[in-house]
Design an enzyme around this catalytic site. Structure first.
Site, short mmCIF file in Angstrom:
data_model
loop_
_atom_site.label_atom_id
_atom_site.label_comp_id
_atom_site.label_asym_id
_atom_site.label_seq_id
_atom_site.Cartn_x
_atom_site.Cartn_y
_atom_site.Cartn_z
N SER A 84 0.85 -1.18 0.00
CA SER A 84 0.00 0.00 0.00
C SER A 84 0.89 1.23 0.00
CB SER A 84 -0.88 0.00 1.26
OG SER A 84 -1.53 1.25 1.41
N TYR A 97 -1.94 0.35 10.06
CA TYR A 97 -1.97 -0.30 8.75
C TYR A 97 -0.72 0.05 7.96
CZ TYR A 97 -3.51 -1.55 4.06
OH TYR A 97 -3.59 -2.08 2.79
#
Length: 135
Positions: A84, A97
């Site tokens: 990501s 995250y």
């Protein structure tokens, strides 16, 4: 398979996949991920931290450790870690995250370095806006 069930379940999955593949695996795609609600890192609970790091870091580590050595030995195969942009830049409301995906990106470099030293490469994909694509 319940990837959150722990190391033995992950290793069992790797063994079952290898058996189904006739003793070899051609590609491993580490795509599973755990998310938490948008929040500051100061608000993350210990349970959230454990769950996100287990699924986003521990599982790809275990699967890669179980499957990549045979790929390297065979001189064929690929490990694709889906990352990501949060793992590279971070966001204040997605710190947990982002930290987990940043860790995965570093692990990916190690795997690619090991495979590359033997003439093979791995690949990482990041979800997020593609700033290089022509409009």
């Amino acid at each position: 398979a319940d990837l959150g069930a722990g190391g033995s379940a992950v290793r069992r999955l790797a063994a079952e996949a290898t058996a189904v593949g006739g003793g070899t695996i051609g590609i491993l795609v580490n795509n599973a991920a755990a998310l938490v609600p948008a929040q500051s890192m100061f608000d993350a609970t210990e349970e959230q931290i454990d769950r996100v790091l287990a699924l986003n870091i521990r599982v790809p580590f275990l699967l890669t450790a179980a499957l990549a050595p045979a790929m390297i030995e065979a001189g064929a195969g690929a490990v694709v870690n889906v990352g990501s942009v949060n793992g590279l830049t971070g966001m204040s409301v997605a710190a947990l995250y982002g930290a987990s995906k940043g860790g995965l990106a570093l692990a990916d470099q190690v795997v690619r370095g090991r495979a590359g030293a033997q003439g093979r490469t791995g690949e990482r994909r990041r979800a997020g806006p593609d700033r290089h694509r022509a409009q």
